[in-house]
Structure formats: structure tokens, C-alpha cells
Design an enzyme around this catalytic site. Structure first.
Site, PDB file in Angstrom:
ATOM      1  N   GLY A 187      10.594 -24.108-122.938  1.00  0.00           N
ATOM      2  CA  GLY A 187       9.599 -24.698-122.386  1.00  0.00           C
ATOM      3  C   GLY A 187       9.952 -25.832-121.555  1.00  0.00           C
ATOM      4  N   CYS A 225      16.260 -22.624-126.523  1.00  0.00           N
ATOM      5  CA  CYS A 225      16.154 -23.853-125.648  1.00  0.00           C
ATOM      6  C   CYS A 225      15.392 -24.862-126.284  1.00  0.00           C
ATOM      7  CB  CYS A 225      15.854 -23.229-124.144  1.00  0.00           C
ATOM      8  SG  CYS A 225      15.979 -24.345-123.054  1.00  0.00           S
ATOM      9  N   TYR A 226      14.009 -25.000-125.486  1.00  0.00           N
ATOM     10  CA  TYR A 226      13.262 -25.932-126.131  1.00  0.00           C
ATOM     11  C   TYR A 226      12.748 -25.713-127.583  1.00  0.00           C
ATOM     12  CZ  TYR A 226       9.204 -28.976-127.019  1.00  0.00           C
ATOM     13  OH  TYR A 226       8.624 -29.991-127.499  1.00  0.00           O
ATOM     14  N   HIS A 260      19.516 -18.705-122.957  1.00  0.00           N
ATOM     15  CA  HIS A 260      18.392 -17.943-122.969  1.00  0.00           C
ATOM     16  C   HIS A 260      18.789 -16.462-122.966  1.00  0.00           C
ATOM     17  CE1 HIS A 260      15.022 -20.509-121.778  1.00  0.00           C
ATOM     18  NE2 HIS A 260      16.005 -21.340-121.149  1.00  0.00           N
ATOM     19  N   GLU A 305      17.014 -13.784-123.276  1.00  0.00           N
ATOM     20  CA  GLU A 305      15.972 -12.897-123.041  1.00  0.00           C
ATOM     21  C   GLU A 305      16.057 -12.533-121.598  1.00  0.00           C
ATOM     22  OE1 GLU A 305      15.673 -15.888-123.630  1.00  0.00           O
ATOM     23  OE2 GLU A 305      14.084 -16.928-122.741  1.00  0.00           O
ATOM     24  N   GLY A 319      -7.157   4.871-107.758  1.00  0.00           N
ATOM     25  CA  GLY A 319      -5.900   5.572-107.335  1.00  0.00           C
ATOM     26  C   GLY A 319      -4.720   4.814-107.690  1.00  0.00           C
ATOM     27  N   GLY A 320      -4.873   3.673-108.285  1.00  0.00           N
ATOM     28  CA  GLY A 320      -3.752   2.861-108.873  1.00  0.00           C
ATOM     29  C   GLY A 320      -3.047   3.223-110.116  1.00  0.00           C
ATOM     30  N   ASP A 355      -2.824   1.675-113.153  1.00  0.00           N
ATOM     31  CA  ASP A 355      -3.550   0.950-114.262  1.00  0.00           C
ATOM     32  C   ASP A 355      -4.935   1.729-114.497  1.00  0.00           C
ATOM     33  OD1 ASP A 355      -1.318  -0.826-114.177  1.00  0.00           O
ATOM     34  OD2 ASP A 355      -2.783  -2.338-113.076  1.00  0.00           O
ATOM     35  N   SER A 356      -5.661   1.873-113.292  1.00  0.00           N
ATOM     36  CA  SER A 356      -7.163   2.251-113.720  1.00  0.00           C
ATOM     37  C   SER A 356      -6.848   4.022-113.948  1.00  0.00           C
ATOM     38  CB  SER A 356      -8.155   2.184-112.451  1.00  0.00           C
ATOM     39  OG  SER A 356      -7.517   2.732-111.263  1.00  0.00           O
ATOM     40  N   SER A 357      -5.816   4.815-113.307  1.00  0.00           N
ATOM     41  CA  SER A 357      -5.584   6.153-113.610  1.00  0.00           C
ATOM     42  C   SER A 357      -5.153   6.236-115.004  1.00  0.00           C
ATOM     43  CB  SER A 357      -4.202   6.500-112.690  1.00  0.00           C
ATOM     44  OG  SER A 357      -4.676   6.208-111.354  1.00  0.00           O
ATOM     45  N   LYS A 411       3.430  -3.953-117.216  1.00  0.00           N
ATOM     46  CA  LYS A 411       3.461  -2.918-116.375  1.00  0.00           C
ATOM     47  C   LYS A 411       4.197  -1.612-116.787  1.00  0.00           C
ATOM     48  CE  LYS A 411       1.665  -1.707-112.105  1.00  0.00           C
ATOM     49  NZ  LYS A 411       0.297  -1.907-111.791  1.00  0.00           N
TER      50      LYS A 411
END
Ligand code: XMP
Length: 519
Positions: free
Chosen positions: A58, A85-86, A175, A177, A230-231, A233-235, A375
Site C-alpha cells: 500500500g 511490502c506495506y 512483491h 504477485e 455481443g460482448g 461478459d453479457s454472453s 475477466k
């Protein structure tokens, strides 16, 4: 919150890369969630039941006024803790050690020298050797609390890795990650799987089954409407809901005429014909074009499209008798952003188009089955649901569509010119096998005409700009370094095959300072 799986809690102190911690851990088939440090207390932990805890990095200093700290109940749980880290600094400070403020930042590549063995890097790193890591910190640990040992040092951090093996508390100044710490993911695997003993039982197949039963429990016998764009996520939302509740679902596809070539037909045939989902297709092309006539300002375009979209969607929903629930493709990063203690971005660069205004206006409850997913996980779920690859692997496409790729006035002719150029561009990228290496590639039609020569004649036509970027989340981006020969061939094809364009340029701006779309 998932009670069925072993889960790791990531306590967020506001690092730019906190999301990456969660992604890396989920890649190890271990479920984890990010929660802001100030939302955690004993009753939260009682419900969450973490197998282990990671304290993120952070921007704060433990010496700052009201410095963020880990809730004391975290230390009463008797589960392993890893401070990054933090997170390491607050762990040290809260357990009785000391952190030294420093104006000197250690940033970028560094090497840690391993002083003694430690369960955190068992079978990965060995004492006496140096390993590459990625650092980004100012303050550093000065004295460690009782019970801790120094395990690794770097040039600028005498306490780069510390551990209390008995309590299973670990602190790393670097880090793990980020990909620039090459062994980082394996360290996180050791921490979650071996030290926390998380079973690694989280998979997309299990997520799918759980999501389906949760949807059934939530909506019962009620009707659900889903806006299809048509994207990806909505599909994915639509197909998942179809598996969960079948006939109770109606999808509404508002065709605003701002889609790419053939896209509207592909959406209709996939969902209506292939999946047999009840689909209302509203052809609103003329309405959108009429309202966009003469609109030049980019924000005004977005507002016009957003408002019209809601009007049309609402009208179509009423025609089918309404519904109790609206299904939305909200993703985990949106959820984290909205609960983040630092808040979302303070300046509106572009007002994003989504169906945000709909639930209030239509008095509907929300179904958001992707709220826990990143995503790339949505894509994996799409594959699990047998969505065709060309849908799942599609580049993101903005809600206002080609409207934000035509600076200046939007007309039917300009849309057609842009669609033709875009089709050639993507066709060549796919043929070159580069589509999956690129986050987003698209053509932009500029409202500028230039002089050219074709055969023996003078031409006076539009300039087309090509954009292709690599990115992991759309927040930052780099331009894609095409081979000159390929970009030359694409330009040649566009100028020769698309009437209306006589010049092609390639955009080499990164984000920031540019944005991905041109508007
Ligand atoms: P910018 O242009 O802001 O875009 O760098 C970042 C990412 O967001 C997408 N984008 C949108 N997506 N509705 C969306 O669903 C929108 O209104 C919108 N505007 C931009 C853009 O394509 C890129 O992936």
C-alpha cells in the site's frame, strides 16, 4: 463469500497490484477474496473463516497520521499470515518491531540473498544463493518482533524476508504477485497450499455448478431479463442463466447500429438458433443515427447513446411484460473498485456506458453471477459453458461501439467505411496469428480528408488510424509492435479495398498518457 471452499483472505492496504495477489492465488485453484483493511473485524472473520491471510502492499507509511493497520482480531485467529511490502511493515510494527521512514525508494529489480531455509520457499530457494525479485518501497523494517528471524536480505533491505515459523507469520519486502518476481507464484503456492493447507479445490467447473444453484435460489420462479451486447461478459451471463433457469430468461438485444461488421447477425444466430434462448432483437439503428446527427462532442455522444439505450431497453422490457430481475455482467474488479477504501478514480475521463441506470428506473433486482470473477476467469467460464471460442476470446468492445471510434459526426456512410476497414485489419491480424497476443485492435475513422493519388487520379478521402494495444486490464496499455511488413500490408489493403479512405496511420501512444479509445 464462499463457505464451501478453503479460502484465503487478502487484506487490502491500497496497493496498485493487490488484484494480482488474488489472481495468482486463484490460478493455483485456491479461492480468495480481497477486502479493504477497514472492513475487517472479528465478526467478519467468523463468517469468512480464512485458511490464511495476506496483507497487501500500500502507499501509506506506518508513521503516517491514521496509518492503516491490520485489525487485531487477525492475529487472534491462529492462521498463517504473509505480509507483503506495506503488509510486512504493518505486521512488524503491530507485533512490536520497528519500521524506519525513508525518503529513498527501492524500486524495480533487486536480488535477495537467502540466509537460512524457510518453509515459504522450501524446494524453491536455497540458502547462500541470490534470487531476482521486484521491489517498490520507501520505508523499511528496522527491528523485527520477538520470535522472528531474518531469512533474506537485499542491498537496500536488511529485512527483505522475515519469518516466525512457529506462528507461521512471514513478511516479504518484495512483491511476489508480479511477474517480475520470477518465482513469486511458487512462493504463493507454498504459502497457500503447504503452509495454510488450502486444498486447492476451486475450479471453473465447480464455480459453474455453484453459480447455477445460487441463481436458482435467488430468483426462484421469477422472470429475468438480460441485456445482450455481443460482448464476452453479457454472453457468459446469458448462457449461464439459460442453464440455470431456461424459460424464465428473456434476453434483449438493442441493436444500435454501432456494432462491427456482421456482429449483430452473429449474436442473433448464436443465442436464438444455437442456444434457443428467448431473444428480443430490437432494431434501433435509425433511431440512434437520427439522435446522433450533428452531435460532435464525445461526451454528448456517450450521453445520447446511454439515454437512448435505457429508453429502448425499458420499452422492450415492458412489451414482454417486465421482469423481477435484471441480469448484469458486473465483474470482480468493478466490485473491488466500488468498495475500495481509497474510492474509485476521482476524475471522470469518460462517462462509461453501461446499463447502470436501468435497475432503478425499472425497479428490478439484480442478478450478478460474475461478481466474483476476473475477466480471464469469465473467459474460462465461457469455455466451460461451451461458448464458441470466437466469442470467448473476443477483444473487449465498448458499449457505445463504433460511435467512439468516429471523432466528429457519425453518419451511416462513415460507419460503413469504418466497418470495412476494421474488418480487413482484424482479418490480417487473425491470419498472422496475433489476435490472442493483443488486448484490443481496432480502426478509427478520422474526420480529416487528405489528398492522395490513385492510378492517374487525385483522391480526397478520409484518414484511418489503426490502434492495437497490449494490456492486462485496460487501465494501462502499450502499443503493439507490429512488423513493418504486416502493418504495410494492412494499410495497403485498406486503401485499395475501402472506398472513402486514402491514408492509414498507426497510433503508437501508450496509456497513460493516451487512452485506448479515441472518442
Ligand atoms: P479507455 O479508452 O478509457 O478504455 O482507455 C479502456 C477500456 O474500456 C473500454 N471502454 C468501454 N467499455 N463501455 C464499455 O463497456 C464504455 O463506455 C467504454 N469506453 C471504453 C475500452 O474499449 C477499453 O477496453
Amino acid at each position: 463469500m464462499s463457505s464451501e471452499h478453503d479460502q484465503i483472505l487478502v487484506v487490502d492496504f491500497g496497493s496498485q497490484v493487490t488484484q494480482l495477489i488474488a489472481r495468482r492465488i486463484r490460478e493455483l485453484s485456491v479461492y480468495c477474496e480481497i477486502h479493504p483493511f477497514n472492513s475487517i473485524d472479528a465478526s467478519f472473520l467468523e463468517r469468512f473463516k480464512p485458511k490464511g491471510i495476506i496483507l497487501s502492499g500500500g502507499p501509506a507509511s506506518v508513521h503516517g497520521v491514521e496509518a492503516p493497520a491490520a485489525h487485531k482480531s487477525l492475529f487472534e485467529l491462529n492462521v498463517p499470515i504473509l505480509g507483503i511490502c506495506y503488509g510486512e511493515q504493518t505486521l512488524v510494527q503491530q507485533l512490536g518491531g520497528d519500521v524506519q521512514a525513508s525518503d529513498h525508494r527501492e524500486f524495480g529489480r533487486a536480488f535477495v540473498e537467502i540466509k537460512r531455509s524457510c518453509s515459504l520457499f522450501e524446494n524453491i530457494w536455497t540458502p547462500g544463493n541470490k534470487y531476482e525479485v521486484w521491489m517498490s518501497h520507501g520505508d523499511r523494517v528496522n527491528t523485527i518482533p520477538d520470535g522472528f528471524d531474518v531469512i533474506g536480505v537485499s542491498d537496500a533491505s536488511p529485512f527483505a524476508i522475515i519469518a516466525n515459523e512457529e506462528k507461521k507469520y512471514f513478511g516479504v519486502q518484495f512483491h511476489p504477485e508480479v511477474v517480475h518476481t520470477p518465482d513469486g507464484k511458487r512462493l504463493l503456492e507454498n504459502f497457500t497450499r503447504k503452509i495454510c493447507k488450502a486444498s486447492g479445490d476451486w475450479s471453473m467447473a465447480s464455480f459453474k455448478e455453484e453459480a447455477i444453484s445460487k441463481i436458482r435460489m435467488q430468483v426462484g420462479a421469477s422472470r429475468v431479463i438480460c441485456g445482450l451486447s455481443g460482448g464476452v461478459d453479457s454472453s457468459v451471463v446469458a448462457v449461464l442463466l439459460n442453464e440455470a433457469i431456461g424459460d424464465q430468461l428473456t434476453c434483449v438485444f438493442v441493436d444500435h447500429g454501432l456494432m462491427r461488421a456482421n456482429e449483430a447477425n452473429e449474436v442473433i444466430s448464436l443465442f436464438r438458433d444455437h442456444y434457443n434462448i428467448s431473444l428480443v432483437h430490437k432494431d434501433a439503428k435509425d433511431l440512434f443515427l437520427k439522435n446522433l446527427a450533428g452531435v460532435l462532442d464525445p461526451e454528448q455522444k456517450r450521453k445520447t447513446i446511454g439515454k437512448l439505450f435505457i429508453d429502448v431497453f425499458d420499452e422492450e422490457a415492458k412489451k414482454i411484460g417486465g421482469a423481477d430481475y435484471l441480469a448484469q455482467g458486473t465483474l470482480y474488479p468493478d466490485v473491488i473498485e466500488s468498495v475500495s477504501f481509497t474510492g474509485g478514480p476521482s476524475v471522470t475521463i469518460k462517462s462509461h456506458h453501461n446499463v447502470g441506470g436501468l435497475p432503478e428506473r425499472m425497479k428490478m433486482k439484480l442478478v450478478e453471477p460474475l461478481r466474483e470473477l476476473f475477466k480471464d476467469e469469465v473467459r474460462a467460464l465461457g469455455r466451460e459453458l461451451d461458448l464458441p471460442d470466437e466469442f470467448v476470446a473476443r477483444h473487449p468492445f465498448p458499449g457505445p461501439g463504433l460511435a467512439i471510434r468516429i471523432p466528429g459526426e457519425i453518419t451511416f456512410d462513415r460507419l460503413e467505411i469504418l466497418r470495412s476497414a476494421d474488418l480487413i485489419y482484424l482479418d490480417e491480424i487473425k491470419k498472422a496469428g496475433l489476435y490472442d497476443d493483443i488486448w484490443q485492435a481496432f480502426a478509427v475513422l478520422l474526420p480529416v480528408q487528405t489528398v492522395g493519388v490513385m492510378g492517374d487520379s487525385r483522391t480526397y478521402e478520409y484518414v484511418c488510424a489503426l490502434r492495437a494495444v497490449t494490456s492486462t486490464d485496460g487501465m494501462t496499455a502499450d502499443y503493439f509492435p507490429f512488423e513493418h511488413q504486416l502493418i504495410g500490408r494492412i494499410a495497403n489493403r485498406i486503401v485499395n479495398e475501402v472506398s472513402g479512405i486514402n491514408r492509414v496511420v498507426y497510433d503508437i501512444t501508450s496509456k497513460p498518457p493516451g487512452t485506448i479509445e479515441w472518442e
